[in-house]
Motif scaffolding. Structure first.
Motif, PDB file in Angstrom:
ATOM      1  N   LYS A   1      -5.628  11.024  -9.905  1.00 47.54           N
ATOM      2  CA  LYS A   1      -4.731  10.178  -9.353  1.00 47.54           C
ATOM      3  C   LYS A   1      -4.840   8.590  -9.706  1.00 47.54           C
ATOM      4  O   LYS A   1      -6.070   8.080  -9.730  1.00 47.54           O
ATOM      5  CB  LYS A   1      -4.782  10.327  -7.810  1.00 47.54           C
ATOM      6  CG  LYS A   1      -4.904  11.858  -7.461  1.00 47.54           C
ATOM      7  CD  LYS A   1      -4.982  12.074  -6.161  1.00 47.54           C
ATOM      8  CE  LYS A   1      -3.653  11.780  -5.133  1.00 47.54           C
ATOM      9  NZ  LYS A   1      -3.572  12.138  -3.975  1.00 47.54           N
ATOM     10  N   TRP A   2      -3.521   8.224  -9.789  1.00 54.19           N
ATOM     11  CA  TRP A   2      -3.720   6.649 -10.383  1.00 54.19           C
ATOM     12  C   TRP A   2      -2.619   5.992  -9.615  1.00 54.19           C
ATOM     13  O   TRP A   2      -1.693   6.372  -9.595  1.00 54.19           O
ATOM     14  CB  TRP A   2      -3.414   6.653 -11.923  1.00 54.19           C
ATOM     15  CG  TRP A   2      -4.294   7.574 -12.865  1.00 54.19           C
ATOM     16  CD1 TRP A   2      -4.367   8.672 -13.266  1.00 54.19           C
ATOM     17  CD2 TRP A   2      -5.488   6.642 -13.645  1.00 54.19           C
ATOM     18  NE1 TRP A   2      -5.330   9.107 -14.171  1.00 54.19           N
ATOM     19  CE2 TRP A   2      -6.023   7.657 -14.338  1.00 54.19           C
ATOM     20  CE3 TRP A   2      -5.917   5.467 -13.439  1.00 54.19           C
ATOM     21  CZ2 TRP A   2      -7.192   7.736 -15.055  1.00 54.19           C
ATOM     22  CZ3 TRP A   2      -6.982   5.026 -14.475  1.00 54.19           C
ATOM     23  CH2 TRP A   2      -7.607   6.245 -14.845  1.00 54.19           C
TER      24      TRP A   2
ATOM     25  N   SER B   1      -6.016   9.050  -1.384  1.00 53.87           N
ATOM     26  CA  SER B   1      -6.693   9.142  -2.759  1.00 53.87           C
ATOM     27  C   SER B   1      -8.007   8.353  -2.464  1.00 53.87           C
ATOM     28  O   SER B   1      -8.180   7.336  -1.660  1.00 53.87           O
ATOM     29  CB  SER B   1      -5.965   8.566  -3.919  1.00 53.87           C
ATOM     30  OG  SER B   1      -4.783   9.250  -4.109  1.00 53.87           O
TER      31      SER B   1
ATOM     32  N   ALA C   1      -8.200  13.284  -4.784  1.00 58.95           N
ATOM     33  CA  ALA C   1      -7.497  13.585  -3.695  1.00 58.95           C
ATOM     34  C   ALA C   1      -8.456  13.399  -2.680  1.00 58.95           C
ATOM     35  O   ALA C   1      -9.692  13.944  -2.656  1.00 58.95           O
ATOM     36  CB  ALA C   1      -7.048  15.028  -3.824  1.00 58.95           C
TER      37      ALA C   1
ATOM     38  N   ILE D   1       0.839   5.944  -5.661  1.00 61.04           N
ATOM     39  CA  ILE D   1      -0.276   6.765  -6.294  1.00 61.04           C
ATOM     40  C   ILE D   1       0.070   7.914  -6.741  1.00 61.04           C
ATOM     41  O   ILE D   1       1.022   8.928  -6.042  1.00 61.04           O
ATOM     42  CB  ILE D   1      -1.430   6.817  -5.733  1.00 61.04           C
ATOM     43  CG1 ILE D   1      -2.088   5.514  -5.397  1.00 61.04           C
ATOM     44  CG2 ILE D   1      -2.554   7.693  -6.236  1.00 61.04           C
ATOM     45  CD1 ILE D   1      -3.436   5.491  -4.303  1.00 61.04           C
ATOM     46  N   GLN D   2       0.117   8.551  -8.130  1.00 64.18           N
ATOM     47  CA  GLN D   2       0.387   9.786  -8.740  1.00 64.18           C
ATOM     48  C   GLN D   2      -0.548  10.665  -9.403  1.00 64.18           C
ATOM     49  O   GLN D   2      -1.468   9.911  -9.791  1.00 64.18           O
ATOM     50  CB  GLN D   2       1.538   9.370  -9.575  1.00 64.18           C
ATOM     51  CG  GLN D   2       2.925   8.751  -9.112  1.00 64.18           C
ATOM     52  CD  GLN D   2       3.938   8.517 -10.065  1.00 64.18           C
ATOM     53  OE1 GLN D   2       3.909   8.980 -11.350  1.00 64.18           O
ATOM     54  NE2 GLN D   2       4.763   7.905  -9.770  1.00 64.18           N
ATOM     55  N   GLU D   3      -0.599  11.689  -9.333  1.00 65.40           N
ATOM     56  CA  GLU D   3      -1.442  12.715 -10.103  1.00 65.40           C
ATOM     57  C   GLU D   3      -0.838  12.579 -11.516  1.00 65.40           C
ATOM     58  O   GLU D   3       0.001  13.221 -11.644  1.00 65.40           O
ATOM     59  CB  GLU D   3      -1.623  14.030  -9.427  1.00 65.40           C
ATOM     60  CG  GLU D   3      -2.684  14.766  -9.726  1.00 65.40           C
ATOM     61  CD  GLU D   3      -3.124  15.866  -8.835  1.00 65.40           C
ATOM     62  OE1 GLU D   3      -4.067  16.433  -9.294  1.00 65.40           O
ATOM     63  OE2 GLU D   3      -2.734  15.764  -7.753  1.00 65.40           O
TER      64      GLU D   3
ATOM     65  N   ASP E   1      -1.416   7.103  -0.612  1.00 61.61           N
ATOM     66  CA  ASP E   1      -0.584   7.528  -1.857  1.00 61.61           C
ATOM     67  C   ASP E   1       1.007   6.986  -1.958  1.00 61.61           C
ATOM     68  O   ASP E   1       1.251   6.165  -3.032  1.00 61.61           O
ATOM     69  CB  ASP E   1      -0.569   9.070  -2.061  1.00 61.61           C
ATOM     70  CG  ASP E   1      -1.790   9.628  -2.596  1.00 61.61           C
ATOM     71  OD1 ASP E   1      -2.841   8.694  -2.755  1.00 61.61           O
ATOM     72  OD2 ASP E   1      -1.756  10.805  -2.743  1.00 61.61           O
TER      73      ASP E   1
END
Length: 176
Positions: free
Chosen positions: A140-141, A113, A107, A128-130, A123
């Motif tokens: 986060k990806w 991110s 983060a 992007i998601q955690e 994000d």
């Protein structure tokens, strides 16, 4: 996709540095580049004689563009000290594919991110998601684009047909 003489037909070939002798690959290994998203940056890095000693047979860009960097039956340096089903040093029996992505991120404030190399992404813009995984912990990806997934699937299908591959794995699987 067709493969003839250990090369994909119709795919750009840019010779990698640090390519070894002939191997009989039995696994296909997918890697995340954890690099910038600039088109062809990962491929250029792998070609750089002053850069790392890492090499792979193929790179896949976010838009699905594939670059072959070594014949599929040549040893490349992409797995390090690895093990698969009791066999050590997977470079000697694997085909490596680098998939362009920024890798795991942290983060960087609300809705942002940060990559390990300092680039910041929005994000929402990049989806992007955690996520928490056993292998990587919490991070986060950025999702893989559809075109990139399609190209990876085509590579896997062609390679399995070409060389009677025994398995398709990810880097963390052979080198936790």
């Amino acid at each position: 996709m067709d493969i003839k003489r250990h090369r994909f037909e119709g795919v750009n070939f840019e010779k990698a540095r640090h390519v070894g002798g002939v191997i009989n690959p039995t696994i296909l290994v997918f890697h995340d580049t954890a690099s910038r998203l600039t088109p062809l940056a990962a491929m250029r890095y792998l070609k750089n004689p002053g850069g790392s000693k890492v090499s792979v047979q193929l790179t896949v860009e976010r838009d699905g563009t594939i670059t072959q960097m070594a014949n599929l039956n040549c040893r490349c340096n992409h797995t390090g000290r690895s093990k698969y089903n009791g066999r050590k040093f997977c470079n000697g029996f694997s085909i490596g594919v680098e998939v362009v992505t920024p890798g795991i991120m942290k983060a960087a404030g609300p809705g942002k991110s940060r990559t390990w190399f300092g680039q910041i992404f929005d994000d929402e813009e990049y989806g992007i998601q955690e996520i928490t995984t056993k292998e990587h912990g919490r991070g986060k990806w950025m999702p893989y684009p559809e075109e990139q997934i399609k190209a990876c699937m085509e590579i896997a299908q062609a390679v399995v047909t070409y060389n009677d591959q025994k398995d398709v794995v990810t880097h963390w699987y052979i080198k936790p």
